[in-house]
Design a protein around this motif. Structure first.
Motif, PDB file in Angstrom:
ATOM      1  N   TYR A   8       0.871  -1.174   0.000  1.00  0.00           N
ATOM      2  CA  TYR A   8       0.000   0.000   0.000  1.00  0.00           C
ATOM      3  C   TYR A   8       0.909   1.224   0.000  1.00  0.00           C
ATOM      4  N   ILE A   9       0.618   2.189  -0.898  1.00  0.00           N
ATOM      5  CA  ILE A   9       1.484   3.365  -1.014  1.00  0.00           C
ATOM      6  C   ILE A   9       0.832   4.620  -0.447  1.00  0.00           C
ATOM      7  N   ILE A  10      -0.371   4.953  -0.942  1.00  0.00           N
ATOM      8  CA  ILE A  10      -0.999   6.208  -0.517  1.00  0.00           C
ATOM      9  C   ILE A  10      -2.498   6.184  -0.825  1.00  0.00           C
ATOM     10  N   SER A  11      -3.257   6.927  -0.025  1.00  0.00           N
ATOM     11  CA  SER A  11      -4.657   7.217  -0.350  1.00  0.00           C
ATOM     12  C   SER A  11      -4.681   8.656  -0.840  1.00  0.00           C
ATOM     13  N   ALA A  12      -4.869   8.824  -2.137  1.00  0.00           N
ATOM     14  CA  ALA A  12      -4.737  10.148  -2.756  1.00  0.00           C
ATOM     15  C   ALA A  12      -6.090  10.790  -2.994  1.00  0.00           C
ATOM     16  N   GLU A  25      -0.849   2.234 -14.397  1.00  0.00           N
ATOM     17  CA  GLU A  25      -1.852   2.085 -13.351  1.00  0.00           C
ATOM     18  C   GLU A  25      -3.060   1.334 -13.889  1.00  0.00           C
ATOM     19  N   ILE A  26      -3.527   0.367 -13.108  1.00  0.00           N
ATOM     20  CA  ILE A  26      -4.755  -0.366 -13.404  1.00  0.00           C
ATOM     21  C   ILE A  26      -5.765   0.057 -12.345  1.00  0.00           C
ATOM     22  N   ALA A  27      -6.821   0.748 -12.765  1.00  0.00           N
ATOM     23  CA  ALA A  27      -7.840   1.190 -11.808  1.00  0.00           C
ATOM     24  C   ALA A  27      -8.890   0.102 -11.645  1.00  0.00           C
ATOM     25  N   LEU A  28      -9.444   0.021 -10.442  1.00  0.00           N
ATOM     26  CA  LEU A  28     -10.524  -0.935 -10.169  1.00  0.00           C
ATOM     27  C   LEU A  28     -11.763  -0.156  -9.782  1.00  0.00           C
ATOM     28  N   ALA A  29     -12.790  -0.278 -10.622  1.00  0.00           N
ATOM     29  CA  ALA A  29     -14.027   0.472 -10.402  1.00  0.00           C
ATOM     30  C   ALA A  29     -15.172  -0.506 -10.202  1.00  0.00           C
ATOM     31  N   GLY A  30     -16.103  -0.158  -9.336  1.00  0.00           N
ATOM     32  CA  GLY A  30     -17.259  -1.025  -9.121  1.00  0.00           C
ATOM     33  C   GLY A  30     -18.139  -0.484  -8.022  1.00  0.00           C
ATOM     34  N   LYS A  42      -7.072 -11.373  -3.671  1.00  0.00           N
ATOM     35  CA  LYS A  42      -6.926 -12.693  -4.314  1.00  0.00           C
ATOM     36  C   LYS A  42      -5.912 -12.627  -5.447  1.00  0.00           C
ATOM     37  N   MET A  43      -5.992 -11.575  -6.257  1.00  0.00           N
ATOM     38  CA  MET A  43      -5.063 -11.437  -7.385  1.00  0.00           C
ATOM     39  C   MET A  43      -3.618 -11.352  -6.906  1.00  0.00           C
ATOM     40  N   LEU A  44      -3.426 -10.733  -5.738  1.00  0.00           N
ATOM     41  CA  LEU A  44      -2.071 -10.524  -5.237  1.00  0.00           C
ATOM     42  C   LEU A  44      -1.630 -11.607  -4.259  1.00  0.00           C
ATOM     43  N   GLY A  45      -2.538 -12.547  -3.978  1.00  0.00           N
ATOM     44  CA  GLY A  45      -2.192 -13.620  -3.051  1.00  0.00           C
ATOM     45  C   GLY A  45      -1.951 -13.119  -1.641  1.00  0.00           C
ATOM     46  N   ARG A  46      -2.642 -12.051  -1.272  1.00  0.00           N
ATOM     47  CA  ARG A  46      -2.517 -11.483   0.070  1.00  0.00           C
ATOM     48  C   ARG A  46      -3.866 -11.576   0.763  1.00  0.00           C
ATOM     49  N   ARG A  47      -3.830 -11.810   2.074  1.00  0.00           N
ATOM     50  CA  ARG A  47      -5.102 -11.908   2.798  1.00  0.00           C
ATOM     51  C   ARG A  47      -5.729 -10.552   3.044  1.00  0.00           C
ATOM     52  N   ASN A  48      -4.921  -9.643   3.595  1.00  0.00           N
ATOM     53  CA  ASN A  48      -5.485  -8.384   4.082  1.00  0.00           C
ATOM     54  C   ASN A  48      -4.749  -7.144   3.611  1.00  0.00           C
ATOM     55  N   LEU A  49      -4.166  -7.203   2.408  1.00  0.00           N
ATOM     56  CA  LEU A  49      -3.490  -6.006   1.909  1.00  0.00           C
ATOM     57  C   LEU A  49      -4.515  -4.882   1.767  1.00  0.00           C
ATOM     58  N   VAL A  50      -5.658  -5.230   1.178  1.00  0.00           N
ATOM     59  CA  VAL A  50      -6.746  -4.267   1.062  1.00  0.00           C
ATOM     60  C   VAL A  50      -7.792  -4.685   2.069  1.00  0.00           C
ATOM     61  N   ARG A  51      -8.173  -3.765   2.924  1.00  0.00           N
ATOM     62  CA  ARG A  51      -9.177  -4.100   3.937  1.00  0.00           C
ATOM     63  C   ARG A  51     -10.539  -4.254   3.285  1.00  0.00           C
ATOM     64  N   THR A  52     -11.177  -5.378   3.573  1.00  0.00           N
ATOM     65  CA  THR A  52     -12.545  -5.559   3.101  1.00  0.00           C
ATOM     66  C   THR A  52     -13.450  -5.054   4.213  1.00  0.00           C
ATOM     67  N   SER A  53     -14.551  -4.455   3.817  1.00  0.00           N
ATOM     68  CA  SER A  53     -15.406  -3.818   4.815  1.00  0.00           C
ATOM     69  C   SER A  53     -16.841  -4.302   4.690  1.00  0.00           C
ATOM     70  N   GLU A  54     -17.472  -4.489   5.831  1.00  0.00           N
ATOM     71  CA  GLU A  54     -18.902  -4.805   5.835  1.00  0.00           C
ATOM     72  C   GLU A  54     -19.699  -3.559   5.476  1.00  0.00           C
ATOM     73  N   LYS A  61     -11.045   7.578  -1.294  1.00  0.00           N
ATOM     74  CA  LYS A  61      -9.906   8.185  -1.982  1.00  0.00           C
ATOM     75  C   LYS A  61      -9.407   7.177  -3.007  1.00  0.00           C
ATOM     76  N   LEU A  62      -8.414   7.566  -3.792  1.00  0.00           N
ATOM     77  CA  LEU A  62      -7.780   6.611  -4.699  1.00  0.00           C
ATOM     78  C   LEU A  62      -6.677   5.912  -3.921  1.00  0.00           C
ATOM     79  N   ASN A  63      -6.857   4.636  -3.656  1.00  0.00           N
ATOM     80  CA  ASN A  63      -5.876   3.872  -2.882  1.00  0.00           C
ATOM     81  C   ASN A  63      -4.899   3.178  -3.831  1.00  0.00           C
ATOM     82  N   TYR A  64      -3.629   3.551  -3.706  1.00  0.00           N
ATOM     83  CA  TYR A  64      -2.580   3.035  -4.594  1.00  0.00           C
ATOM     84  C   TYR A  64      -1.843   1.864  -3.952  1.00  0.00           C
ATOM     85  N   PHE A  65      -1.724   0.771  -4.717  1.00  0.00           N
ATOM     86  CA  PHE A  65      -0.954  -0.399  -4.298  1.00  0.00           C
ATOM     87  C   PHE A  65       0.099  -0.678  -5.373  1.00  0.00           C
TER      88      PHE A  65
END
Length: 194
Positions: A8-12, A25-30, A42-54, A61-65
């Protein structure tokens, strides 16, 4: 794709904060809660790099990884969540419009939709919006594990029809639970990674 490094680099909130190293940069929109964070993890094989939220609407913000020191995944705010104030929605809208229309490093957009449901009005709007800016779009239908395999094809056809996808457009099925579609997604992304 072998992932050796993902940080994780920055929330811009605007261009002044975007990375200046020129990497693609590959943006993810949805839609909020469609599974963007789970897709990235899943794509990065990491459990919690990006926090999933209920709670939908958490990404504001734009979250850069940064991946393998070679490219970025950029998680953009989810759309279609009603409990966000009008002022916030307008601010996001301006930020995203500037990003999608002007960011030269943006090489493709992964548009994440839910395989279980026909695309929402907001999904259609987002797809048209990206097409208007001429961005390459890879549509990924998540939660493939949640419906029987026998229904995958018909659901896929509904999504393709409603979004106006042609035979040349990428539409992939994905499951962050089983990993279905992960290799196909990397194959679809590889031309845009630099």
């Amino acid at each position: 794709m072998k992932i050796n490094q993902a940080d994780y680099i920055i929330s811009a909130v605007g261009p002044a904060q975007y990375p200046s190293d020129g990497l693609p940069e590959i943006a993810l929109a949805g839609r909020s809660n469609v599974g963007k964070s789970s897709f990235i993890n899943k794509m990065l094989g990491r459990r919690n790099l990006v926090r999933t939220s209920e709670k939908p609407g958490k990404t504001q913000k734009l979250n850069y990884f940064k991946i393998n020191e070679a490219f970025y995944f950029v998680d953009v705010p989810g759309y279609g969540y009603a409990k966000v104030s009008k002022a916030d929605k307008e601010a996001w809208g301006k930020m995203l419009e500037k990003y999608f229309s002007e960011r030269t490093q943006l090489s493709a957009v992964v548009h994440v939709v839910d395989l279980r449901h026909p695309p929402s009005k907001d999904d259609v709007k987002m797809h048209d919006y990206l097409a208007y800016f001429g961005r390459p779009v890879i549509t990924v239908a998540t939660k493939a594990d949640k419906i029987p395999k026998g229904k995958h094809q018909s659901q896929k056809q509904v999504i393709a029809r409603d979004l106006g996808l042609g035979p040349e457009d990428s539409l992939l099925l994905f499951s962050s639970v089983t990993g279905v579609g992960k290799d196909e997604a990397w194959r679809a992304l590889s031309p845009y990674l630099g």
